[in-house]
Design an enzyme around this catalytic site. Structure first.
Site, PDB file in Angstrom:
ATOM      1  N   LYS A  37       9.457  -9.140  25.383  1.00 32.77           N
ATOM      2  CA  LYS A  37      10.762  -8.510  25.611  1.00 32.77           C
ATOM      3  C   LYS A  37      10.790  -7.072  25.111  1.00 32.77           C
ATOM      4  CE  LYS A  37      13.267 -11.405  23.250  1.00 32.77           C
ATOM      5  NZ  LYS A  37      14.480 -12.051  22.705  1.00 32.77           N
ATOM      6  N   TYR A 258      24.303  18.189   7.809  1.00 35.31           N
ATOM      7  CA  TYR A 258      25.665  18.209   8.355  1.00 35.31           C
ATOM      8  C   TYR A 258      26.671  17.609   7.377  1.00 35.31           C
ATOM      9  CZ  TYR A 258      24.162  19.465  13.098  1.00 35.31           C
ATOM     10  OH  TYR A 258      23.667  20.111  14.195  1.00 35.31           O
TER      11      TYR A 258
END
Length: 363
Positions: A37, A258
């Site tokens: 997967k 930030y």
């Protein structure tokens, strides 16, 4: 991607993946499959699947049809490929064309598969999945009650596997495991003689009573610990090294990143590395993540931004952190499960988020 042009290097150890498969296969008399997967859990199905086929794996699982079609080109013709999500509406012929076996999960999928069998005038193979308590995929008790009164409910279908999925296998003391196993044993009686599969990666470690005829490991193949809280018995299969873009000296009171969330206490050396959330390195690692330089752990400071983040390398020899040098973000010093814990998630998510901008190296 050219290694000199990439901001980071991702190394996938195919030998470790093969060794993990051997270890899991040797834990049981059951056969051992491999789950592919999400592009082999983010590590590259194109490279991983042939390596496992060379190791002797003959049964593979994908989630989606498109994954299975790609996988069919990568493994020998004799390999069996199951598609866990079953046939989406209108795709039954694709399964037949590419020699793929659907996992049938509900009456609608069963009806579509039976309709194709009727058109072709032949029986078609399929796995039948039962929902034993996870309420996710598989025939629910209400489905079985409606179908059980019909003796021909599987007409045209040749069951090759009966299966279910454990919800709490990574919690070995959970009563849910035994409850699901008992329900599975009861439901298996609807398909006597059909090979059975219940154990995912963690389920393999619950003991032989959970093994039945086929093991279905996924995460464990790729080095994720199938027994959280205990030593990992498997080999690490992936490492990630980020490249330093610049190093600068910051003063007491300067901010990094930030939002000005990180304020330096005293003079510090900050290395900016070229990995961020656009590469799949999670923003939740802001101020919590770590890197390693020659086995020395150093902290991520400030916010993880789109393409970069700051690492406090104070005290590391200057010649070791120059532009172009590499720091370990995941690997021998910082295993995937440790990175996941710092990010507040699981190793599955860390691996499947790994981006396409890395230089990928297979060994």
């Amino acid at each position: 991607m050219d290694a000199s042009r990439a901001g980071a290097r991702l190394t996938v150890d195919l030998g470790a993946i093969r060794a993990n498969y051997r270890q899991l296969a040797n834990m049981s008399r059951a056969s051992c499959a491999a789950v592919m997967k999400a592009d082999a859990y983010g590590l590259g199905m194109e490279q991983v699947a042939p390596a496992l086929a060379l190791e002797g794996c003959k049964v593979f699982f994908t989630a989606h049809l498109q994954e299975a079609i790609a996988l069919r080109q990568l493994v020998p013709e004799h390999c069996l490929i199951y598609v866990l999500h079953g046939p989406p509406p209108g795709t039954a012929r694709d399964f037949f064309q590419y020699d793929l076996t659907p996992v049938l999960n509900d009456p609608g999928q069963l009806q579509e598969w039976r309709a194709l069998a009727l058109k072709l005038g032949r029986e078609l193979p399929a796995a039948i999945q039962f929902d034993t308590g996870m309420s996710r995929m598989g025939f629910a008790p209400s489905d079985l009650a409606a179908l059980g009164s019909r003796s021909d409910w599987l007409a045209g279908v040749r069951p090759t596997l009966v299966m279910s999925h454990l919800a709490c296998a990574d919690e070995p003391d959970s009563p849910m495991n035994e409850a699901q196993r008992r329900r599975f044993n009861t439901l298996r009686e609807l398909l006597p003689g059909v090979p059975a599969s219940l154990a995912n990666s963690s389920g393999v470690f619950l003991g032989p009573e959970y093994h039945y005829d086929l093991l279905r490991p996924g995460a464990a193949l790729y080095g994720i610990n199938p027994q959280p809280g205990r030593p990992n018995p498997l080999r690490q299969a992936v490492s990630l090294h980020a490249r330093v873009v610049q190093v600068r000296t910051v003063r007491d009171g300067d901010v990094v990143g930030y939002g000005a969330h990180h304020v330096c206490a005293g003079e510090r050396q900050i290395a900016t590395v070229a990995v961020g959330y656009a590469d799949g390195w999670q923003r939740s690692l802001s101020g919590r993540g770590q890197a390693a330089i020659d086995d020395v752990i150093v902290p991520v400071v400030g916010r993880v931004s789109m393409d970069s983040m700051g690492i406090d390398v104070t005290g590391i020899p200057a010649e070791r952190v120059v532009p172009g040098a590499e720091l370990e973000l995941m690997g021998a010093t910082l295993p995937v499960d440790e990175v996941a814990a710092l990010a507040g998630t699981i190793g599955y998510e860390v691996l499947t988020r790994l981006g396409s901008r890395f230089h990928r190296r297979y060994v």
